[in-house]
Design an enzyme around this catalytic site. Structure first.
Site, PDB file in Angstrom:
ATOM      1  N   GLU A 264       0.876  -1.175   0.000  1.00 40.98           N
ATOM      2  CA  GLU A 264       0.000   0.000   0.000  1.00 40.98           C
ATOM      3  C   GLU A 264       0.908   1.218   0.000  1.00 40.98           C
ATOM      4  OE1 GLU A 264      -3.360   2.344   2.644  1.00 40.98           O
ATOM      5  OE2 GLU A 264      -2.528   0.467   3.394  1.00 40.98           O
ATOM      6  N   CYS A 298      -2.635   8.356   3.387  1.00 44.08           N
ATOM      7  CA  CYS A 298      -2.347   8.022   1.991  1.00 44.08           C
ATOM      8  C   CYS A 298      -3.515   8.339   1.062  1.00 44.08           C
ATOM      9  CB  CYS A 298      -1.953   6.551   1.864  1.00 44.08           C
ATOM     10  SG  CYS A 298      -3.211   5.390   2.413  1.00 44.08           S
TER      11      CYS A 298
END
Length: 352
Positions: A264, A298
């Site tokens: 990720e 993020c």
């Protein structure tokens, strides 16, 4: 593991006692004989505590212990492993205030963002506990020759899973993914970020209190260039959350070994405002999407595309919504945005 008393702001009376309870005898403590790294808090001047700076030899020892423990753990019935996750869920719930405290102290984030992490861990523990038996059971599949051959699908553990987690969500990203690996019968060797190791260490101790056998979950704190690299070179599957640059480097390591990899990585997330958008109804949500966790997320919105005909109206509304966000610090619910984690991150933001 050393914990030092902090001076700049008052802590709950029993906080340091509770923290010491969950960091004493941590697995990492037995692995290190050399350098120590001070852990500081954005809230205070001075040291919050310290952890060892691991080496390749420490990682090697962690994998040796994990590989020895993993077959016995995998031999436990799935229901046994799922029950452990349920007990872990209950312990996280019981100690939620301590967990939120340490997340805040390590990162500087606001209380709501810290509780997001606690709830994420609880939800993941309960989710994987509930689905484990069905997902891991042996399933019959059609064979190449119906009625003549029989085929079964059986899911088996990878072995020892490596995990490298970041500082922006040290509790949630430090343990939630590992729960799936554990309930599937794997051992885990994890490297939390050196800025935020205590959230991961406390999670390990709660797992041990829930009944996880010793050595199934190992934590090695240290530099990514040494400890992270060593984990990638030894694991049977790698989980990584962090920068795209580091993700590419780790991908090369595990790719050459033909090892599975879940990454990720950082994003540059745009938002598009439609001409007929109800700006006033959604502007606070838009501001939250930009500034949640002080923007250290993020999936934070980094740019917004707005039609020219509503540009002034939108920017004015966003300006006011941003002004309504209350800044602050401390282990309380009195504000909506905390600080960036450290000076280095502030410098990075100012250069952007």
């Amino acid at each position: 593991m050393a914990i030092t008393r902090l001076k700049e702001q008052p802590l709950p009376a029993d906080f340091l006692d509770r923290l010491q309870k969950f960091t004493t005898n941590a697995t990492t403590g037995s692995l290190y004989t050399g350098e120590r790294k001070s852990v500081t808090s954005p809230f205070f001047e001075g040291e919050l505590g310290w952890v060892g700076v691991g080496t390749v030899e420490d990682v090697e020892e962690a994998f040796r212990l994990a590989r020895r423990a993993q077959p016995l753990w995998a031999a436990k019935p799935v229901k046994h492993r799922a029950a452990l996750l349920n007990r872990f869920h209950d312990l996280v719930k019981q100690h939620r205030e301590l967990l939120a405290d340490i997340v805040q102290l390590e990162t500087g984030k606001d209380r709501t963002a810290a509780y997001d992490e606690v709830l994420d861990v609880m939800n993941n523990a309960r989710y994987y506990a509930n689905i484990a038996a069905e997902e891991l059971e042996i399933k019959s599949r059609p064979g190449a020759f119906p009625f003549i051959t029989k085929t079964a699908e059986q899911r088996v553990p990878k072995g020892v899973v490596g995990q490298i987690s970041p500082w922006n969500y040290p509790l949630a990203l430090g343990i939630s993914d590992a729960l799936a690996a554990l309930v599937a019968g794997n051992a885990v060797v994890a490297k939390p970020d050196l800025n935020t190791p205590f959230s991961n260490i406390i999670s390990l101790n709660l797992l041990l209190n829930a009944g996880l056998p010793h050595d199934v979950f190992q934590i090695v704190t240290g530099a990514g260039s040494e400890v992270g690299q060593a984990i990638a070179e030894r694991c049977d599957y790698l989980m990584f959350t962090g920068s795209t640059k580091t993700g590419k480097l780790l991908g090369k390591v595990v790719g050459e070994r033909l090892v599975g990899y879940s990454a990720e990585l950082g994003g540059k997330n745009p938002m598009i405002i439609a001409p007929d958008a109800d700006i006033e109804a959604h502007i606070d949500t838009i501001a939250t999407a930009c500034f949640s966790n002080s923007g250290q997320l993020c999936v934070s919105i980094e740019r917004i595309y707005v039609p020219e005909e509503i540009f002034d109206r939108f920017t004015g509304a966003l300006r006011e919504a941003t002004r309504r966000i209350k800044l602050g610090s401390g282990l309380n619910w009195n504000y909506q945005m905390g600080s960036l984690i450290n000076q280095d991150q502030l410098n990075t933001v100012q250069r952007s």
